[in-house]
Design a protein around this motif. Sequence first.
Motif, PDB file in Angstrom:
ATOM      1  N   GLU A  87      -8.381 109.048  75.220  1.00  0.00           N
ATOM      2  CA  GLU A  87      -8.001 107.884  74.431  1.00  0.00           C
ATOM      3  C   GLU A  87      -7.450 108.312  73.068  1.00  0.00           C
ATOM      4  O   GLU A  87      -6.409 107.822  72.628  1.00  0.00           O
ATOM      5  CB  GLU A  87      -9.214 106.975  74.240  1.00  0.00           C
ATOM      6  CG  GLU A  87      -8.932 105.747  73.388  1.00  0.00           C
ATOM      7  CD  GLU A  87     -10.195 104.985  73.050  1.00  0.00           C
ATOM      8  OE1 GLU A  87     -10.136 103.739  73.010  1.00  0.00           O
ATOM      9  OE2 GLU A  87     -11.237 105.636  72.806  1.00  0.00           O
TER      10      GLU A  87
ATOM     11  N   ARG B 145     -11.321 100.263  65.133  1.00  0.00           N
ATOM     12  CA  ARG B 145     -11.184  99.561  66.403  1.00  0.00           C
ATOM     13  C   ARG B 145     -11.075  98.051  66.186  1.00  0.00           C
ATOM     14  O   ARG B 145     -11.777  97.481  65.348  1.00  0.00           O
ATOM     15  CB  ARG B 145     -12.365  99.870  67.334  1.00  0.00           C
ATOM     16  CG  ARG B 145     -12.379 101.314  67.814  1.00  0.00           C
ATOM     17  CD  ARG B 145     -13.514 101.601  68.799  1.00  0.00           C
ATOM     18  NE  ARG B 145     -13.457 102.973  69.297  1.00  0.00           N
ATOM     19  CZ  ARG B 145     -12.742 103.372  70.337  1.00  0.00           C
ATOM     20  NH1 ARG B 145     -12.043 102.473  71.035  1.00  0.00           N
ATOM     21  NH2 ARG B 145     -12.741 104.638  70.714  1.00  0.00           N
TER      22      ARG B 145
ATOM     23  N   GLU C  17     -13.019 106.182  63.432  1.00  0.00           N
ATOM     24  CA  GLU C  17     -12.299 105.362  64.405  1.00  0.00           C
ATOM     25  C   GLU C  17     -12.206 103.929  63.890  1.00  0.00           C
ATOM     26  O   GLU C  17     -13.221 103.327  63.528  1.00  0.00           O
ATOM     27  CB  GLU C  17     -13.018 105.346  65.757  1.00  0.00           C
ATOM     28  CG  GLU C  17     -13.075 106.677  66.466  1.00  0.00           C
ATOM     29  CD  GLU C  17     -13.761 106.552  67.811  1.00  0.00           C
ATOM     30  OE1 GLU C  17     -13.599 107.465  68.638  1.00  0.00           O
ATOM     31  OE2 GLU C  17     -14.469 105.534  68.037  1.00  0.00           O
TER      32      GLU C  17
ATOM     33  N   GLY D 187     -12.748  96.545  70.129  1.00  0.00           N
ATOM     34  CA  GLY D 187     -12.969  97.680  71.015  1.00  0.00           C
ATOM     35  C   GLY D 187     -11.770  98.581  71.212  1.00  0.00           C
ATOM     36  O   GLY D 187     -11.912  99.726  71.644  1.00  0.00           O
ATOM     37  N   ARG D 188     -10.565  98.095  70.905  1.00  0.00           N
ATOM     38  CA  ARG D 188      -9.354  98.894  71.107  1.00  0.00           C
ATOM     39  C   ARG D 188      -9.106  99.818  69.917  1.00  0.00           C
ATOM     40  O   ARG D 188      -9.112  99.376  68.775  1.00  0.00           O
ATOM     41  CB  ARG D 188      -8.144  97.966  71.315  1.00  0.00           C
ATOM     42  CG  ARG D 188      -6.820  98.706  71.512  1.00  0.00           C
ATOM     43  CD  ARG D 188      -5.710  97.726  71.883  1.00  0.00           C
ATOM     44  NE  ARG D 188      -5.409  96.794  70.813  1.00  0.00           N
ATOM     45  CZ  ARG D 188      -4.513  97.033  69.833  1.00  0.00           C
ATOM     46  NH1 ARG D 188      -3.844  98.189  69.809  1.00  0.00           N
ATOM     47  NH2 ARG D 188      -4.288  96.117  68.914  1.00  0.00           N
ATOM     48  N   LEU D 189      -8.873 101.078  70.207  1.00  0.00           N
ATOM     49  CA  LEU D 189      -8.607 102.054  69.154  1.00  0.00           C
ATOM     50  C   LEU D 189      -7.227 101.809  68.556  1.00  0.00           C
ATOM     51  O   LEU D 189      -6.218 101.859  69.256  1.00  0.00           O
ATOM     52  CB  LEU D 189      -8.678 103.469  69.725  1.00  0.00           C
ATOM     53  CG  LEU D 189      -8.476 104.617  68.732  1.00  0.00           C
ATOM     54  CD1 LEU D 189      -9.638 104.693  67.744  1.00  0.00           C
ATOM     55  CD2 LEU D 189      -8.330 105.949  69.484  1.00  0.00           C
TER      56      LEU D 189
ATOM     57  N   THR E  61      -7.151 106.419  63.761  1.00  0.00           N
ATOM     58  CA  THR E  61      -8.180 107.432  63.558  1.00  0.00           C
ATOM     59  C   THR E  61      -7.844 108.224  62.301  1.00  0.00           C
ATOM     60  O   THR E  61      -6.703 108.636  62.103  1.00  0.00           O
ATOM     61  CB  THR E  61      -8.270 108.392  64.757  1.00  0.00           C
ATOM     62  OG1 THR E  61      -8.688 107.667  65.909  1.00  0.00           O
ATOM     63  CG2 THR E  61      -9.274 109.511  64.477  1.00  0.00           C
TER      64      THR E  61
END
Length: 239
Positions: free
Chosen positions: A108, A151, A149, A154-156, A159
């Motif tokens: 990911e 998000r 991270e 929940g979606r990255l 970073t």
Amino acid sequence: MSKYSQLDSIRLLATLPHPCGYLEDRDATTVFVDPEVPVDQVLYSRLSELGFRRSGSYLYRPQCASCNACIPSRVPVERFAPNRNQRRCWRRNRDLDVIHQTEIDTDEQYALYARYIEERHADGEMYPPSREQFRSFLNNPWGTTRYLEFRLEGRLVATTVTDVLCGGVSAIYTFYDPDEDRRSLGSYSILYQIEWARRLGLPSVYLGYWIEACQKMAYKNQFQPLEILENHRWSQKAD
């Protein structure tokens, strides 16, 4: 503590002149710490005070014969005052969850990194991306690195690679979803690191080299007050 933590007996190696990655029609020379030198957090921190940065496990500093355009910069955490755009950026990203990790070698993470390089830096030295480049560029073996991270449900989406030093945190690199431009995730990651350093009780966020003639580095001047290292002394940059 490393026996080199007092900066004694550190061997520096120099590259041959090579094309500068920031200013056209200029050659650059880089000095770096001998890879055989054992590095710990204390030594890394002291070298950062002297203007060194890291790329992977290499600690380096520009040392060009006829140019001193690369000026180390950092934000003094307690004196930082966000401007109007930065306050908006902070509010705009309040819906993001931030998760601190100690490693990011996942499919990911690499997929986001590769997409960022391909869409934003296809003309740069890191193109084309590779998994080995991803590992070697962002990681170091000294136990100082944290990965933040960002998000969205929940979606990255981004970073940030950052190193925890004795006197601050060092912003190494941020990569993000190119479709999320409106969020200004690069700026948000710096704002987050400033706030994080404040919570840790650390005085500075190191931003790397500020280069007045390089448009890619102009964003650093938005974080005021900005301190720069000139003549072996950190002082506030004049507006």
